[in-house]
Design an enzyme around this catalytic site. Structure first.
Site, PDB file in Angstrom:
ATOM      1  N   GLU A 157     -36.433  -0.366 -54.514  1.00  0.00           N
ATOM      2  CA  GLU A 157     -35.849  -0.987 -55.699  1.00  0.00           C
ATOM      3  C   GLU A 157     -36.577  -2.262 -56.112  1.00  0.00           C
ATOM      4  OE1 GLU A 157     -31.541  -0.839 -56.013  1.00  0.00           O
ATOM      5  OE2 GLU A 157     -31.526   0.275 -54.145  1.00  0.00           O
TER       6      GLU A 157
ATOM      7  N   CYS B 258     -38.074  -9.279 -59.072  1.00  0.00           N
ATOM      8  CA  CYS B 258     -37.723  -9.297 -57.653  1.00  0.00           C
ATOM      9  C   CYS B 258     -38.222  -8.008 -57.024  1.00  0.00           C
ATOM     10  CB  CYS B 258     -36.206  -9.429 -57.507  1.00  0.00           C
ATOM     11  SG  CYS B 258     -35.663  -9.387 -55.788  1.00  0.00           S
TER      12      CYS B 258
ATOM     13  N   CYS C 177     -34.379  -2.219 -44.496  1.00  0.00           N
ATOM     14  CA  CYS C 177     -34.610  -3.501 -43.829  1.00  0.00           C
ATOM     15  C   CYS C 177     -34.100  -3.431 -42.394  1.00  0.00           C
ATOM     16  CB  CYS C 177     -33.886  -4.620 -44.573  1.00  0.00           C
ATOM     17  SG  CYS C 177     -34.234  -6.268 -43.900  1.00  0.00           S
TER      18      CYS C 177
ATOM     19  N   CYS D 278     -28.342  -8.514 -41.377  1.00  0.00           N
ATOM     20  CA  CYS D 278     -27.439  -9.548 -41.896  1.00  0.00           C
ATOM     21  C   CYS D 278     -26.114  -8.924 -42.329  1.00  0.00           C
ATOM     22  CB  CYS D 278     -28.088 -10.271 -43.076  1.00  0.00           C
ATOM     23  SG  CYS D 278     -29.649 -11.042 -42.654  1.00  0.00           S
TER      24      CYS D 278
ATOM     25  N   CYS E 244     -25.215  -8.347 -46.219  1.00  0.00           N
ATOM     26  CA  CYS E 244     -26.221  -7.729 -47.094  1.00  0.00           C
ATOM     27  C   CYS E 244     -26.142  -6.211 -47.047  1.00  0.00           C
ATOM     28  CB  CYS E 244     -27.616  -8.186 -46.699  1.00  0.00           C
ATOM     29  SG  CYS E 244     -28.911  -7.465 -47.733  1.00  0.00           S
TER      30      CYS E 244
ATOM     31  N   CYS F 205     -28.547 -10.182 -55.606  1.00  0.00           N
ATOM     32  CA  CYS F 205     -28.951 -10.443 -54.217  1.00  0.00           C
ATOM     33  C   CYS F 205     -28.039  -9.720 -53.245  1.00  0.00           C
ATOM     34  CB  CYS F 205     -28.835 -11.926 -53.880  1.00  0.00           C
ATOM     35  SG  CYS F 205     -29.846 -13.000 -54.844  1.00  0.00           S
TER      36      CYS F 205
HETATM   37  N1  SAH Z   1     -35.090 -10.507 -45.901  1.00  0.00           N
HETATM   38  C1  SAH Z   1     -35.431 -11.618 -46.750  1.00  0.00           C
HETATM   39  C2  SAH Z   1     -35.577 -11.189 -48.185  1.00  0.00           C
HETATM   40  C3  SAH Z   1     -34.300 -10.795 -48.863  1.00  0.00           C
HETATM   41  S1  SAH Z   1     -33.903 -12.085 -49.932  1.00  0.00           S
HETATM   42  C4  SAH Z   1     -34.415 -12.738 -46.562  1.00  0.00           C
HETATM   43  O1  SAH Z   1     -33.470 -12.541 -45.830  1.00  0.00           O
HETATM   44  O2  SAH Z   1     -34.628 -13.826 -47.074  1.00  0.00           O
HETATM   45  C5  SAH Z   1     -32.311 -11.777 -50.309  1.00  0.00           C
HETATM   46  C6  SAH Z   1     -31.506 -13.059 -50.425  1.00  0.00           C
HETATM   47  O3  SAH Z   1     -30.199 -12.646 -50.800  1.00  0.00           O
HETATM   48  C7  SAH Z   1     -31.378 -13.778 -49.094  1.00  0.00           C
HETATM   49  O4  SAH Z   1     -31.413 -15.158 -49.285  1.00  0.00           O
HETATM   50  C8  SAH Z   1     -30.001 -13.349 -48.613  1.00  0.00           C
HETATM   51  O5  SAH Z   1     -29.440 -14.311 -47.770  1.00  0.00           O
HETATM   52  C9  SAH Z   1     -29.258 -13.173 -49.902  1.00  0.00           C
HETATM   53  N2  SAH Z   1     -28.158 -12.220 -49.826  1.00  0.00           N
HETATM   54  C10 SAH Z   1     -28.070 -11.151 -49.026  1.00  0.00           C
HETATM   55  N3  SAH Z   1     -26.908 -10.509 -49.224  1.00  0.00           N
HETATM   56  C11 SAH Z   1     -26.257 -11.184 -50.190  1.00  0.00           C
HETATM   57  C12 SAH Z   1     -25.002 -11.001 -50.846  1.00  0.00           C
HETATM   58  N4  SAH Z   1     -24.218  -9.984 -50.553  1.00  0.00           N
HETATM   59  N5  SAH Z   1     -24.660 -11.892 -51.791  1.00  0.00           N
HETATM   60  C13 SAH Z   1     -25.480 -12.916 -52.115  1.00  0.00           C
HETATM   61  N6  SAH Z   1     -26.671 -13.121 -51.549  1.00  0.00           N
HETATM   62  C14 SAH Z   1     -27.049 -12.280 -50.574  1.00  0.00           C
END
Ligand code: SAH
Length: 342
Positions: free
Chosen positions: A90, A103, A110, A114, A117, A334
């Site tokens: 995506e 983006c 991944c 987390c 996410c 995000c």
């Molecule tokens: N793996 C990398 C790149 C992904 S960036 C990283 O972790 O930085 C994606 C961003 O979105 C990260 O800052 C993550 O913390 C944030 N994110 C993930 N899930 C989210 C959610 N459900 N709501 C808002 N932000 C989220």
């Protein structure tokens, strides 16, 4: 299977053409791929007809194909792009008045687990090649009529995947994207975001050409971060902050920290004060993201007032912005990239 040319640097294109071809032929192919951005090798009219046919018999450009395009009411577009092996990835396009942000993904799925996410729920399928990373940019920029308007374009490697776990391909793609003879984007407008793969931060810092660095902090203590981001068991918060302190920032660069706010979990004033302390010695700014909810995510979004109160505390120490979610209605925001059909 034909070999994709996208993702190759000049030396590799030279090898593909073989020693009998003069040097300038490789440059013509490089220019066609990254500057003219041809979609088919037959479009490289600078090459003699026979060479073009030879090249096309065993190679392709290697652009992705679009499988689905989802349009948000706020103007964002989420693309489900199909790669050569049939896997999909995506990419999200976010137009704004004075600039556009793209983006892009660095992996299919991944491996970093987390808890907030949705991409984590997929697990890792594979790394993307440099060509597949560059291909997302070329495809989506063209689809939005942005050929050769690099000055408007920001790239964030914040889609699916953990870019520092695919560092060689991410760095190679960056070199191609910023090469003035290649795609010609500005190095200052490409940002990579990491969950905190500590040893790879130093490695990134040693690259002569590299994106800006953003770190997903997301918690104010070791314990809380370990719960939310299990990767912290391996790479401790303390070491992460040390690696940030040792990171060789360029004169125009600040570290960016991202912080996802989860209602009642990491969003108190005390959390904000601890974050200020943690980052006290760093040249940093912060982006706050109120949780984007989704199926399978066991957290809630804090109220706007809570987010603003958190911001007010951080702001005393560093610039702090609230990131406006884009494409929430199409699962493009995000943490929502999981091939959901909106
Ligand atoms: N793996 C990398 C790149 C992904 S960036 C990283 O972790 O930085 C994606 C961003 O979105 C990260 O800052 C993550 O913390 C944030 N994110 C993930 N899930 C989210 C959610 N459900 N709501 C808002 N932000 C989220």
């Amino acid at each position: 299977m034909p070999q994709a040319l996208l993702g190759m640097e000049l030396s590799e294109i030279r090898q593909v053409l073989g020693p009998k071809q003069p040097e300038f032929r490789a440059r013509q192919v490089y220019d066609a791929l990254y500057h003219q951005q041809v979609r088919d090798l037959v479009q490289i009219t600078a090459l003699p007809c026979r060479l073009r046919q030879e090249l096309a018999s065993e190679h392709t450009v290697g652009l992705p194909a679009v499988e689905q395009r989802y349009e948000s009411t706020d103007g964002a577009r989420r693309y489900l792009l199909r790669l050569e092996d049939g896997r999909t990835v995506e990419t999200v396009w976010m137009p704004e008045e004075t600039r556009d942000t793209l983006c892009i993904s660095s992996q299919v799925g991944c491996p970093v687990d987390c808890k907030f996410c949705m991409t984590a729920l997929m697990g890792l399928e594979r790394n993307l090649t440099a060509g597949e990373i560059v291909g997302q940019v070329l495809f989506v920029a063209r689809d939005n009529g942005l050929l050769h308007q690099g000055a408007r374009l920001n790239i964030v490697m914040m889609g699916m995947g953990e870019p520092l776990l695919n560092l060689p391909n991410v760095v190679k793609a960056t070199r191609i994207l910023v090469d003035a003879k290649g795609v010609g984007l500005s190095e200052k407008r490409i940002t990579l975001s990491t969950a905190g793969i500590v040893p790879k931060i130093a490695k990134l810092g040693r690259e002569p050409v590299r994106p800006k660095l953003a770190i997903s902090l997301n918690a104010s203590t070791e314990e809380a971060r370990r719960e939310l981001m299990p990767i912290t068991r391996k790479y401790h918060l303390k070491e992460l902050i040390e690696a940030c302190g040792a990171y060789p920032l360029r004169v125009w660069e600040k570290l960016t920290f991202e912080y996802v706010l989860l209602k009642g979990v990491n969003d108190t004033d005390a959390d904000a004060r601890r974050v200020v302390k943690l980052l006290a010695n760093l040249n940093a700014k912060m982006n706050l993201i109120a949780l984007n909810p989704g199926p399978g995510i066991p957290f809630e979004t804090p109220e706007t007032e809570r987010v603003r109160a958190f911001q007010a505390i951080i702001r005393r120490a560093m610039p702090c912005f609230i990131r406006k979610p884009r494409g929430l209605d199409i699962f493009a925001a995000c943490g929502q990239l999981k091939r959901n059909s909106a």
